[in-house]
Design a protein around this motif. Structure first.
Motif, PDB file in Angstrom:
ATOM      1  N   MET A   1      65.356  63.561  17.433  1.00 50.41           N
ATOM      2  CA  MET A   1      64.963  62.250  17.914  1.00 50.41           C
ATOM      3  C   MET A   1      64.945  61.231  16.785  1.00 50.41           C
ATOM      4  O   MET A   1      64.015  60.466  16.643  1.00 50.41           O
ATOM      5  CB  MET A   1      63.583  62.336  18.571  1.00 50.41           C
ATOM      6  CG  MET A   1      63.522  63.289  19.736  1.00 50.41           C
ATOM      7  SD  MET A   1      64.763  62.870  20.968  1.00 50.41           S
ATOM      8  CE  MET A   1      64.583  64.240  22.072  1.00 50.41           C
ATOM      9  N   THR A 138      61.180  57.254  18.333  1.00 53.15           N
ATOM     10  CA  THR A 138      60.140  56.967  19.319  1.00 53.15           C
ATOM     11  C   THR A 138      60.667  57.273  20.701  1.00 53.15           C
ATOM     12  O   THR A 138      61.866  57.459  20.911  1.00 53.15           O
ATOM     13  CB  THR A 138      59.696  55.500  19.224  1.00 53.15           C
ATOM     14  OG1 THR A 138      58.544  55.305  20.043  1.00 53.15           O
ATOM     15  CG2 THR A 138      60.797  54.565  19.722  1.00 53.15           C
ATOM     16  N   SER A 139      59.793  57.377  21.667  1.00 53.07           N
ATOM     17  CA  SER A 139      60.217  57.667  23.034  1.00 53.07           C
ATOM     18  C   SER A 139      60.810  56.428  23.674  1.00 53.07           C
ATOM     19  O   SER A 139      60.459  55.287  23.338  1.00 53.07           O
ATOM     20  CB  SER A 139      59.025  58.159  23.865  1.00 53.07           C
ATOM     21  OG  SER A 139      58.100  57.115  24.070  1.00 53.07           O
ATOM     22  N   THR A 141      60.218  55.510  26.632  1.00 57.86           N
ATOM     23  CA  THR A 141      59.167  54.827  27.384  1.00 57.86           C
ATOM     24  C   THR A 141      58.417  53.832  26.512  1.00 57.86           C
ATOM     25  O   THR A 141      58.110  52.718  26.936  1.00 57.86           O
ATOM     26  CB  THR A 141      58.181  55.854  27.976  1.00 57.86           C
ATOM     27  OG1 THR A 141      57.566  56.569  26.911  1.00 57.86           O
ATOM     28  CG2 THR A 141      58.895  56.837  28.877  1.00 57.86           C
ATOM     29  N   SER A 432      56.063  63.412  27.519  1.00 60.63           N
ATOM     30  CA  SER A 432      55.645  62.615  26.387  1.00 60.63           C
ATOM     31  C   SER A 432      56.328  63.076  25.115  1.00 60.63           C
ATOM     32  O   SER A 432      56.684  62.275  24.262  1.00 60.63           O
ATOM     33  CB  SER A 432      54.126  62.721  26.228  1.00 60.63           C
ATOM     34  OG  SER A 432      53.461  62.302  27.389  1.00 60.63           O
ATOM     35  N   GLY A 435      60.356  62.224  25.502  1.00 54.54           N
ATOM     36  CA  GLY A 435      60.761  61.003  26.198  1.00 54.54           C
ATOM     37  C   GLY A 435      61.911  60.300  25.547  1.00 54.54           C
ATOM     38  O   GLY A 435      62.684  59.619  26.196  1.00 54.54           O
ATOM     39  N   ALA A 436      62.059  60.430  24.248  1.00 56.48           N
ATOM     40  CA  ALA A 436      63.134  59.722  23.577  1.00 56.48           C
ATOM     41  C   ALA A 436      64.481  60.284  23.907  1.00 56.48           C
ATOM     42  O   ALA A 436      65.498  59.678  23.622  1.00 56.48           O
ATOM     43  CB  ALA A 436      62.930  59.766  22.061  1.00 56.48           C
ATOM     44  N   ALA A 442      62.476  61.890  30.297  1.00 55.45           N
ATOM     45  CA  ALA A 442      61.143  61.319  30.453  1.00 55.45           C
ATOM     46  C   ALA A 442      60.650  61.422  31.870  1.00 55.45           C
ATOM     47  O   ALA A 442      59.481  61.663  32.120  1.00 55.45           O
ATOM     48  CB  ALA A 442      61.144  59.868  29.997  1.00 55.45           C
ATOM     49  N   GLY A 446      58.690  65.127  32.639  1.00 49.79           N
ATOM     50  CA  GLY A 446      57.468  64.597  32.085  1.00 49.79           C
ATOM     51  C   GLY A 446      56.239  64.799  32.888  1.00 49.79           C
ATOM     52  O   GLY A 446      55.173  64.362  32.510  1.00 49.79           O
ATOM     53  N   ALA A 451      54.912  60.448  32.260  1.00 53.17           N
ATOM     54  CA  ALA A 451      56.228  59.909  31.967  1.00 53.17           C
ATOM     55  C   ALA A 451      56.826  59.232  33.151  1.00 53.17           C
ATOM     56  O   ALA A 451      57.568  58.290  33.030  1.00 53.17           O
ATOM     57  CB  ALA A 451      57.141  61.019  31.473  1.00 53.17           C
TER      58      ALA A 451
END
Length: 485
Positions: A1, A138-139, A141, A432, A435-436, A442, A446, A451
């Motif tokens: 990620m 980062t995700s 979301t 969570s 999510g990325a 996600a 999730g 998510a």
């Protein structure tokens, strides 16, 4: 990620978020400054509607055909070029006015030029968001939430600032500031995305040809036509955006000028709506997953529109309309997260830019007529008659989720994702954590709550709302073939 090489590079995402905030502030200045400038210089609601028509018609045209162009030219170049053209067009308006050279037809032409360039730039920045989320570690979301939150906050601040600046310096000087925001946004994207491979022209697309171009456009339109929920959403949002264009460009400015006391009240009302929208989006991200999507959406879409028109038509003071704008803003804040999540689920990766353009064009198809019709209605039927007529159209459009069966797919899609979550992600922690990896991750993995609702919490139902990242998979039920380049 993370970025190639294992390290996290948050600078491109930060550059796009800041550029988005600056651009959204400028959009608020335009939204209030241009109608007020027209009313001050011409005194005609009909001419204000004509300017709105000229500004929005090219937006629809560029959205209809812009998706394949973005992939070939490159997202960074398109974004920078878009902001540059828009900045020059809006700055030319007060310059020509001060020299006595601004004819009405030239004002319309400059607004049309800005409208033509605006949508490709917004789309180019938005479809980069999944790639930037992966690069920053980062995700998606969180990246989407940040993208939407800074835009809503900037629009809120920009609206209040526009009202104050117009009262202090005049609408023309506000347009100078608007031009400067485009310049700052262009510089941020030019520098921040300079070495980003995803922002460069795509090498896997075929050479430019009319046949290839038509094929790519047709794939985007065909996917929309096959997905009945997206088709129902686009039809309803098209009518909502058309009436809202009349509200923003003509009805609310005229109401503020005649009954509420002027530009400061106009800015205050727009800022209150923006504050309500930001609060509503955050609130939905926290508790929205506890309720059925269709139920929340149906209630909120009814509250966000028609009451504004009725209160404005029946009262002539600021306080009742201010309260209504806060409530309408709160309701509107839940709409984009729901629509964005649905779109993430329904659009496969390979069609991202193409379907984004089609969705934008469809949603904005009625906007040119909305501003034009509102202007002529004010001059023909009076302000109260125009408010009631346009508000009636808005009410009929927002009854759609309660009437048409296609909207049941909204809850069915949610149940499918909950079933996948129980099988893949357990109680919700996996979404969570991964999510990325894309909206497929996600939402699908999730869990029913965290998510699924947050996946669209920051999305925007406009160009770029249909973005996913990673290899992913087309959502169940779309029945669409993923095309090869």
């Amino acid at each position: 990620m993370s970025a190639p090489g294992g390290h996290r590079d948050r600078r491109p995402l930060a550059a796009v978020l800041i550029a988005n905030a600056v651009s959204a502030t400028g959009s608020s200045l335009t939204l209030i400054g241009v109608p007020w400038f027209v009313l001050q210089t011409t005194g005609s609601a009909g001419r204000a509607g004509m300017v709105a028509f000229c500004a929005t018609l090219p937006i629809v045209a560029s959205a209809l055909v812009g998706g394949p162009v973005i992939d070939r030219i490159g997202r960074r170049r398109v974004s920078v070029g878009s902001d540059t053209v828009c900045g020059l067009a809006v700055t030319a308006i007060p310059l020509l006015h001060h020299t006595g050279l601004l004819a009405f037809w030239l004002l319309c032409a400059l607004m049309a030029l800005g409208g033509l360039a605006h949508t490709p730039g917004v789309t180019a920045r938005s479809v980069l968001l999944p790639d930037l989320a992966v690069r920053s570690g980062t995700s998606l979301t969180r990246a989407a939430s940040g993208y939407d939150a800074v835009a809503r906050g900037a629009r809120m601040a920009g609206a209040a600032l526009a009202g104050v600046l117009i009262a202090l310096t005049g609408a023309g000087n506000v347009l100078f500031i608007d031009g400067a925001t485009f310049a700052v946004s262009a510089a941020l994207v030019a520098v921040g995305l300079r070495d980003l491979p995803e922002a460069r022209p795509r090498s896997d697309v075929p050479p430019v040809s009319l046949r290839a171009y038509r094929t790519e456009l047709r794939e985007g339109y065909a996917h929309l036509a096959r997905t009945r929920l997206l088709l129902a959403v686009v039809t309803m949002v098209m009518l909502m955006n058309g009436t809202d264009q009349g509200w923003n460009a003509v009805l609310l400015p005229v109401h503020a000028e005649r009954h509420l006391g002027g530009a400061p009240q106009l800015g205050l009302l727009a800022a209150l709506f923006g504050a309500g929208g930001l609060s509503g989006a955050l609130l939905y991200g926290l508790v929205g997953h506890r309720f059925a999507r269709r139920t929340v959406f149906s209630v909120c879409v009814l509250l966000c529109g028609a009451p504004r028109y009725a209160v404005a038509a029946l009262t002539g003071t600021t306080l009742p309309l201010a309260v209504t704008m806060v409530v309408a803003g709160l309701a509107s804040g839940a709409l984009n997260p729901i629509l964005t999540t649905v779109t993430y689920e329904k659009v496969p990766d390979a069609l991202r830019s193409r379907v984004a353009g089609v969705l934008t064009a469809g949603c904005e198809l009625a906007m040119p007529l909305g501003g034009l019709a509102a202007g002529f209605l004010v001059e023909g039927a009076g302000l109260r008659g125009a408010l009631l007529a346009v508000g009636g159209v808005y009410l009929l459009a927002t009854l759609s989720p309660l009437v048409f069966p296609a909207w049941k797919d909204m809850d069915e899609s949610e149940r499918e994702n909950e079933g996948e979550a129980k099988g893949l992600g357990g109680a919700g922690s996996a979404g969570s954590a991964v999510g990325a990896g894309g909206v497929g991750s996600a939402v699908g993995a999730g869990g029913a709550g965290s998510a699924g609702s947050a996946g669209g919490a920051g999305g925007v139902w406009e160009a770029g709302a249909v973005s996913r990242t990673g290899p992913g998979r087309p959502s169940a039920g779309t029945g669409v073939r993923t095309p090869r380049p």
